[in-house]
Structure formats: structure tokens, C-alpha cells
Design a protein around this motif. Structure first.
Motif, mmCIF file in Angstrom:
data_model
loop_
_atom_site.group_PDB
_atom_site.id
_atom_site.type_symbol
_atom_site.label_atom_id
_atom_site.label_comp_id
_atom_site.label_asym_id
_atom_site.label_seq_id
_atom_site.Cartn_x
_atom_site.Cartn_y
_atom_site.Cartn_z
ATOM 1 N N SER A 99 0.853 -1.191 0.000
ATOM 2 C CA SER A 99 0.000 0.000 0.000
ATOM 3 C C SER A 99 0.885 1.237 0.000
ATOM 4 C CB SER A 99 -0.929 0.015 1.218
ATOM 5 O OG SER A 99 -0.187 0.195 2.408
ATOM 6 N N SER A 100 0.308 2.327 -0.454
ATOM 7 C CA SER A 100 0.967 3.629 -0.335
ATOM 8 C C SER A 100 0.350 4.302 0.880
ATOM 9 C CB SER A 100 0.716 4.481 -1.581
ATOM 10 O OG SER A 100 1.252 3.852 -2.718
ATOM 11 N N GLN A 101 1.190 4.930 1.704
ATOM 12 C CA GLN A 101 0.657 5.592 2.887
ATOM 13 C C GLN A 101 1.288 6.972 3.052
ATOM 14 O OE1 GLN A 101 0.317 3.277 6.480
ATOM 15 N NE2 GLN A 101 -0.334 1.460 5.365
ATOM 16 N N LEU A 102 0.430 7.900 3.396
ATOM 17 C CA LEU A 102 0.841 9.249 3.771
ATOM 18 C C LEU A 102 0.448 9.395 5.235
ATOM 19 C CD1 LEU A 102 1.761 12.166 3.246
ATOM 20 C CD2 LEU A 102 -0.560 12.634 2.422
ATOM 21 N N ILE A 103 1.425 9.653 6.073
ATOM 22 C CA ILE A 103 1.189 9.741 7.510
ATOM 23 C C ILE A 103 1.504 11.168 7.940
ATOM 24 C CG2 ILE A 103 1.768 8.801 9.779
ATOM 25 C CD1 ILE A 103 3.015 6.386 8.020
ATOM 26 N N HIS A 104 0.488 11.859 8.398
ATOM 27 C CA HIS A 104 0.703 13.198 8.954
ATOM 28 C C HIS A 104 0.926 13.043 10.445
ATOM 29 C CE1 HIS A 104 -0.067 15.747 5.491
ATOM 30 N NE2 HIS A 104 -0.973 14.857 5.135
ATOM 31 N N GLU A 105 1.965 13.709 10.954
ATOM 32 C CA GLU A 105 2.311 13.633 12.377
ATOM 33 C C GLU A 105 2.499 15.052 12.894
ATOM 34 O OE1 GLU A 105 5.298 13.737 15.682
ATOM 35 O OE2 GLU A 105 5.712 14.288 13.613
ATOM 36 N N ARG A 125 5.875 3.448 1.224
ATOM 37 C CA ARG A 125 5.232 2.245 0.706
ATOM 38 C C ARG A 125 5.299 1.252 1.847
ATOM 39 N NH1 ARG A 125 8.755 -0.069 -2.672
ATOM 40 N NH2 ARG A 125 9.079 -1.822 -1.308
ATOM 41 N N VAL A 126 4.176 0.689 2.198
ATOM 42 C CA VAL A 126 4.125 -0.246 3.316
ATOM 43 C C VAL A 126 3.770 -1.616 2.768
ATOM 44 C CG1 VAL A 126 3.137 -0.760 5.567
ATOM 45 C CG2 VAL A 126 3.424 1.620 4.866
ATOM 46 N N ASP A 127 4.680 -2.574 2.975
ATOM 47 C CA ASP A 127 4.477 -3.944 2.522
ATOM 48 C C ASP A 127 4.163 -4.832 3.715
ATOM 49 O OD1 ASP A 127 5.095 -3.199 -0.087
ATOM 50 O OD2 ASP A 127 7.220 -3.659 0.157
#
Length: 160
Positions: A99-105, A125-127
């Protein structure tokens, strides 16, 4: 099946955003791994990684986040995960998922503390390797490939 897998990935992201870390731990196989590698094809235990957690290390990471005072987490990070481009393929009893992930912190605060109140965007990219169990899935391996892993990393005291 892809819809079930996607819902599982969404649920994992929501648990992290809601800081329900004990529930997040429960998503993993006992021998599962959580890895944030420095290089794409890093072999666990053979190459340096930003994170390379087995069960005990994941539990310790969560325990410290929840029970200890860390300057890097005062106030605690708030995150919001955006998940897209979920692709899954079954391989020998495991599901290989990407998956593609955008993480706002962000950590709340004001100008009196450096870095507080600044929004950070982490792109990855999270596998996953997922195993079917009890009518759902368990994480056998989670690999977070940070887009900018070769550069300077800011506050890493939260879970991707």
C-alpha cells in the motif's frame, strides 16, 4: 478478498491514529516482525534498520510510549494515516500486500518549543505479509519503506 485485506489495513491505521497500541500489538503473529529498513531489500538481522522489532521489541516500544515520559513525545504525537493503492497477491498461504501511505504527524505546542506545532508528512510504501486466521488476518511482517529514508529523520518516537 481485496476488500477484506484493505479493511484490515484501514483498521490497523485507525488503531495507530487512535493510539490503541495494545490492540495494534494484537494484530501481529507471535513471530511477526515490524521493520523500517534503511534499504529496500534489507534482510532482518543482517543489515541496519531504523526499526527491526520482533514481538518483544514491539511490546517494549508500546510500553515505553504509553508508560514512560520521553521528551520526544511530550506532548505525544498525533497521527493521521491515509492509505491508498492497496494491492494483494496470495503466496504460499500468506498474502503479500503493498500500500501507499501518507502519515501526517504533529505534536501540539507553540513557538516556545522547537518542532512543536509543526506538521510533518511521512510518505511510505508499506508492505505486509498477512496470514489468514480466525476469520480475519494477522500481520506476519510489516515493512515501512520510507520515501526519504536516506535523509535526515525527525522525531521517530511514534509508530508508522
Amino acid at each position: 478478498m481485496l476488500q477484506d485485506i484493505t479493511q484490515f489495513i484501514y483498521r490497523e491505521a485507525r488503531l495507530l491514529d487512535d493510539r490503541r497500541f495494545d490492540d495494534w500489538l494484537g494484530l501481529f503473529d507471535d513471530d511477526g516482525l515490524y521493520i523500517v529498513p534503511l534499504v529496500d531489500q534489507a534482510r532482518p538481522g543482517r543489515q541496519a534498520a531504523i526499526v527491526n522489532d520482533d514481538r518483544m521489541a514491539r511490546e517494549e516500544r508500546v510500553y515505553h510510549l504509553v508508560n514512560h515520559w520521553f521528551p520526544a513525545q511530550q506532548p505525544p504525537s498525533r497521527t493521521l494515516h491515509f492509505v491508498s493503492n492497496v494491492v494483494a497477491d496470495e503466496r504460499g498461504g500468506l498474502w503479500s500486500v503493498s500500500s501507499s501511505q501518507l502519515i501526517h504527524e504533529i505534536r501540539g505546542g507553540d513557538w516556545t518549543q522547537v518542532g512543536l506545532g509543526e506538521k510533518n508528512a511521512i510518505v511510505a510504501r508499506v508492505d505486509y505479509l498477512l496470514r489468514r486466521a480466525d476469520g480475519g488476518f494477522r500481520i506476519h511482517e510489516k515493512r515501512v519503506h520510507l520515501l526519504d529514508r536516506a535523509g535526515w529523520q525527525g522525531n521517530l518516537a511514534f509508530i508508522y
